[in-house]
Design a protein around this motif. Structure first.
Motif, PDB file in Angstrom:
ATOM      1  N   ASN A  81       0.819  -1.220   0.000  1.00 17.45           N
ATOM      2  CA  ASN A  81       0.000   0.000   0.000  1.00 17.45           C
ATOM      3  C   ASN A  81       0.851   1.268   0.000  1.00 17.45           C
ATOM      4  O   ASN A  81       0.392   2.327   0.416  1.00 17.45           O
ATOM      5  CB  ASN A  81      -0.922   0.000   1.229  1.00 17.45           C
ATOM      6  N   THR A  82       2.094   1.121  -0.464  1.00 18.98           N
ATOM      7  CA  THR A  82       3.035   2.246  -0.396  1.00 18.98           C
ATOM      8  C   THR A  82       3.489   2.655  -1.793  1.00 18.98           C
ATOM      9  O   THR A  82       3.832   1.820  -2.628  1.00 18.98           O
ATOM     10  CB  THR A  82       4.272   1.864   0.444  1.00 18.98           C
ATOM     11  N   ASP A  83       3.482   3.938  -2.023  1.00 25.43           N
ATOM     12  CA  ASP A  83       3.951   4.525  -3.276  1.00 25.43           C
ATOM     13  C   ASP A  83       5.409   4.929  -3.057  1.00 25.43           C
ATOM     14  O   ASP A  83       5.694   5.769  -2.199  1.00 25.43           O
ATOM     15  CB  ASP A  83       3.075   5.745  -3.582  1.00 25.43           C
ATOM     16  N   VAL A  84       6.329   4.332  -3.798  1.00 22.25           N
ATOM     17  CA  VAL A  84       7.758   4.580  -3.597  1.00 22.25           C
ATOM     18  C   VAL A  84       8.291   5.484  -4.699  1.00 22.25           C
ATOM     19  O   VAL A  84       8.071   5.232  -5.889  1.00 22.25           O
ATOM     20  CB  VAL A  84       8.562   3.265  -3.556  1.00 22.25           C
ATOM     21  N   HIS A  85       9.002   6.537  -4.291  1.00 21.08           N
ATOM     22  CA  HIS A  85       9.624   7.467  -5.233  1.00 21.08           C
ATOM     23  C   HIS A  85      11.139   7.438  -5.048  1.00 21.08           C
ATOM     24  O   HIS A  85      11.626   7.300  -3.926  1.00 21.08           O
ATOM     25  CB  HIS A  85       9.168   8.904  -4.958  1.00 21.08           C
ATOM     26  N   LEU A  86      11.871   7.614  -6.141  1.00 17.15           N
ATOM     27  CA  LEU A  86      13.303   7.892  -6.050  1.00 17.15           C
ATOM     28  C   LEU A  86      13.460   9.400  -6.082  1.00 17.15           C
ATOM     29  O   LEU A  86      12.988  10.063  -7.011  1.00 17.15           O
ATOM     30  CB  LEU A  86      14.081   7.261  -7.202  1.00 17.15           C
ATOM     31  N   ILE A  87      14.120   9.959  -5.055  1.00 19.17           N
ATOM     32  CA  ILE A  87      14.221  11.417  -4.954  1.00 19.17           C
ATOM     33  C   ILE A  87      15.654  11.917  -5.104  1.00 19.17           C
ATOM     34  O   ILE A  87      15.875  13.119  -5.227  1.00 19.17           O
ATOM     35  CB  ILE A  87      13.609  11.931  -3.634  1.00 19.17           C
ATOM     36  N   GLY A  88      16.624  11.009  -5.086  1.00 18.24           N
ATOM     37  CA  GLY A  88      18.020  11.427  -5.205  1.00 18.24           C
ATOM     38  C   GLY A  88      18.472  11.481  -6.655  1.00 18.24           C
ATOM     39  O   GLY A  88      17.773  11.035  -7.567  1.00 18.24           O
ATOM     40  N   HIS A  89      19.645  12.034  -6.849  1.00 20.25           N
ATOM     41  CA  HIS A  89      20.231  12.122  -8.192  1.00 20.25           C
ATOM     42  C   HIS A  89      20.370  10.720  -8.789  1.00 20.25           C
ATOM     43  O   HIS A  89      20.839   9.797  -8.126  1.00 20.25           O
ATOM     44  CB  HIS A  89      21.606  12.797  -8.117  1.00 20.25           C
ATOM     45  N   LEU A  90      19.930  10.560 -10.025  1.00 17.54           N
ATOM     46  CA  LEU A  90      19.958   9.259 -10.695  1.00 17.54           C
ATOM     47  C   LEU A  90      20.944   9.287 -11.852  1.00 17.54           C
ATOM     48  O   LEU A  90      20.813  10.090 -12.774  1.00 17.54           O
ATOM     49  CB  LEU A  90      18.555   8.897 -11.198  1.00 17.54           C
ATOM     50  N   GLN A  91      21.923   8.393 -11.782  1.00 20.47           N
ATOM     51  CA  GLN A  91      22.859   8.239 -12.894  1.00 20.47           C
ATOM     52  C   GLN A  91      22.216   7.368 -13.967  1.00 20.47           C
ATOM     53  O   GLN A  91      21.473   6.433 -13.668  1.00 20.47           O
ATOM     54  CB  GLN A  91      24.152   7.585 -12.398  1.00 20.47           C
ATOM     55  N   THR A  92      22.526   7.663 -15.225  1.00 23.78           N
ATOM     56  CA  THR A  92      21.875   6.932 -16.322  1.00 23.78           C
ATOM     57  C   THR A  92      22.181   5.436 -16.259  1.00 23.78           C
ATOM     58  O   THR A  92      21.350   4.620 -16.659  1.00 23.78           O
ATOM     59  CB  THR A  92      22.306   7.494 -17.689  1.00 23.78           C
ATOM     60  N   ASN A  93      23.347   5.061 -15.723  1.00 20.88           N
ATOM     61  CA  ASN A  93      23.683   3.634 -15.676  1.00 20.88           C
ATOM     62  C   ASN A  93      22.923   2.869 -14.589  1.00 20.88           C
ATOM     63  O   ASN A  93      23.031   1.651 -14.487  1.00 20.88           O
ATOM     64  CB  ASN A  93      25.198   3.427 -15.518  1.00 20.88           C
ATOM     65  N   LYS A  94      22.158   3.599 -13.764  1.00 26.64           N
ATOM     66  CA  LYS A  94      21.352   2.945 -12.717  1.00 26.64           C
ATOM     67  C   LYS A  94      19.869   2.870 -13.106  1.00 26.64           C
ATOM     68  O   LYS A  94      19.063   2.312 -12.352  1.00 26.64           O
ATOM     69  CB  LYS A  94      21.482   3.713 -11.401  1.00 26.64           C
ATOM     70  N   VAL A  95      19.530   3.445 -14.245  1.00 26.74           N
ATOM     71  CA  VAL A  95      18.121   3.522 -14.643  1.00 26.74           C
ATOM     72  C   VAL A  95      17.501   2.131 -14.755  1.00 26.74           C
ATOM     73  O   VAL A  95      16.377   1.886 -14.283  1.00 26.74           O
ATOM     74  CB  VAL A  95      17.969   4.293 -15.969  1.00 26.74           C
ATOM     75  N   LYS A  96      18.231   1.211 -15.358  1.00 31.27           N
ATOM     76  CA  LYS A  96      17.705  -0.144 -15.578  1.00 31.27           C
ATOM     77  C   LYS A  96      17.339  -0.820 -14.261  1.00 31.27           C
ATOM     78  O   LYS A  96      16.383  -1.590 -14.184  1.00 31.27           O
ATOM     79  CB  LYS A  96      18.754  -0.976 -16.326  1.00 31.27           C
ATOM     80  N   GLN A  97      18.098  -0.519 -13.201  1.00 31.85           N
ATOM     81  CA  GLN A  97      17.862  -1.157 -11.911  1.00 31.85           C
ATOM     82  C   GLN A  97      16.641  -0.605 -11.185  1.00 31.85           C
ATOM     83  O   GLN A  97      15.985  -1.328 -10.437  1.00 31.85           O
ATOM     84  CB  GLN A  97      19.094  -0.983 -11.003  1.00 31.85           C
ATOM     85  N   ILE A  98      16.328   0.665 -11.413  1.00 31.75           N
ATOM     86  CA  ILE A  98      15.278   1.301 -10.602  1.00 31.75           C
ATOM     87  C   ILE A  98      13.922   1.344 -11.293  1.00 31.75           C
ATOM     88  O   ILE A  98      12.884   1.292 -10.635  1.00 31.75           O
ATOM     89  CB  ILE A  98      15.720   2.722 -10.151  1.00 31.75           C
ATOM     90  N   VAL A  99      13.900   1.436 -12.621  1.00 29.43           N
ATOM     91  CA  VAL A  99      12.613   1.466 -13.322  1.00 29.43           C
ATOM     92  C   VAL A  99      11.862   0.163 -13.043  1.00 29.43           C
ATOM     93  O   VAL A  99      12.415  -0.918 -13.081  1.00 29.43           O
ATOM     94  CB  VAL A  99      12.813   1.662 -14.841  1.00 29.43           C
ATOM     95  N   GLY A 100      10.587   0.306 -12.730  1.00 29.22           N
ATOM     96  CA  GLY A 100       9.774  -0.860 -12.410  1.00 29.22           C
ATOM     97  C   GLY A 100       9.717  -1.179 -10.932  1.00 29.22           C
ATOM     98  O   GLY A 100       8.859  -1.945 -10.491  1.00 29.22           O
ATOM     99  N   THR A 101      10.639  -0.599 -10.141  1.00 29.06           N
ATOM    100  CA  THR A 101      10.615  -0.829  -8.691  1.00 29.06           C
ATOM    101  C   THR A 101      10.051   0.372  -7.940  1.00 29.06           C
ATOM    102  O   THR A 101       9.715   0.258  -6.764  1.00 29.06           O
ATOM    103  CB  THR A 101      12.025  -1.135  -8.135  1.00 29.06           C
ATOM    104  N   VAL A 102       9.970   1.534  -8.601  1.00 24.41           N
ATOM    105  CA  VAL A 102       9.370   2.732  -8.008  1.00 24.41           C
ATOM    106  C   VAL A 102       8.328   3.275  -8.982  1.00 24.41           C
ATOM    107  O   VAL A 102       8.401   3.037 -10.186  1.00 24.41           O
ATOM    108  CB  VAL A 102      10.429   3.824  -7.713  1.00 24.41           C
ATOM    109  N   SER A 103       7.366   4.014  -8.440  1.00 27.42           N
ATOM    110  CA  SER A 103       6.332   4.590  -9.309  1.00 27.42           C
ATOM    111  C   SER A 103       6.806   5.878  -9.968  1.00 27.42           C
ATOM    112  O   SER A 103       6.380   6.214 -11.075  1.00 27.42           O
ATOM    113  CB  SER A 103       5.067   4.878  -8.504  1.00 27.42           C
ATOM    114  N   THR A 104       7.684   6.586  -9.248  1.00 30.66           N
ATOM    115  CA  THR A 104       8.017   7.959  -9.635  1.00 30.66           C
ATOM    116  C   THR A 104       9.500   8.226  -9.439  1.00 30.66           C
ATOM    117  O   THR A 104      10.073   7.828  -8.425  1.00 30.66           O
ATOM    118  CB  THR A 104       7.207   8.966  -8.780  1.00 30.66           C
TER     119      THR A 104
END
Length: 238
Positions: A81-104
């Protein structure tokens, strides 16, 4: 001396009560409903079991700064029941790891990063909400686009498939008075309203993410819809 889990849990619950009272107070002053304000628990360095205390007490949105840290504690959390956001600086090489695990992803500050998020989202068959990060104080030490460049970036990323442009976020310069804090938030709110009025395709302006532990009260007065609270909720980080 390190506090026991029970002591820390009680502290989180007491802090949460104080924060909710302050939200209500700010809303009363500026004629808004507390329902308009989303409280995000910022969970950087906070252990999963302590985060869970806040989630169990009704906090529905959490924000993590670092990809690896979130992935490391995700399985220990009950996030149904939790909406998870990434709020810190995101490096392009980490995009693959985070997309799909957070909503925003709240920290989009370049077309290149938005393109990477869009590409990975399409691969996974998901739509990722993004906020454009604005460097409202034009500080060299901070990421984000300038106020004057924000609309241009929004228009560049809006046509990308796989993302939904949901609003703006900022981390303003350190300010020492309530008036100084409100000035930067006011500039952000003006930009938010201006862009919302232009009805750009795939730019929704649902979220104005601004205000942290030291200035969320002023941010609410100036129109924030989401406040990102860490130390005021969980205590100061060690």
């Amino acid at each position: 001396m390190e506090r026991s889990f029970d002591e820390r849990a009680q502290s989180v619950l007491a802090n949460l009560q104080t924060i909710r009272m302050r939200i209500n107070e700010a809303c009363s002053i500026c004629g808004r409903s507390p329902d308009e304000i989303t409280l995000m628990a910022v969970t950087k360095t906070v252990p999963a079991e302590v985060i869970q205390v806040a989630l169990d007490a009704g906090v529905t949105v959490m924000g993590e700064n670092r990809v690896q840290e979130f992935l490391g504690k995700r399985d220990a959390l009950q996030l149904a029941n939790t909406d998870v956001h990434l709020i810190g600086h995101l490096q392009t090489n980490k995009v693959k790891q985070i997309v799909g695990t957070v909503s925003t992803i709240q920290s989009v500050d370049s077309l290149r990063l938005a393109e990477k998020i869009a590409e990975e989202s399409c691969k996974q068959g998901v739509v990722t909400n993004v906020l454009v990060e604005v460097n409202v104080g034009d500080e060299l030490s901070k990421s984000g686009v300038s106020l004057s460049e924000a609309e241009s970036l929004l228009r560049q990323i809006a046509p990308l498939s796989g993302i939904r442009v949901s609003g703006l976020m900022c981390i303003p310069p350190i300010a020492h008075t309530s008036e100084e804090k409100r000035q930067n938030f006011s500039l952000m709110h003006q930009l938010f309203i201006d862009i919302r009025g232009k009805n750009i395709d795939n730019v929704y302006m649902d979220i104005l993410s601004m205000g942290m532990s030291d200035d969320y009260f002023e941010a609410i007065l100036e129109g924030a819809t989401l406040i990102r609270v860490g130390s005021a909720l969980f205590g100061h980080r060690t």
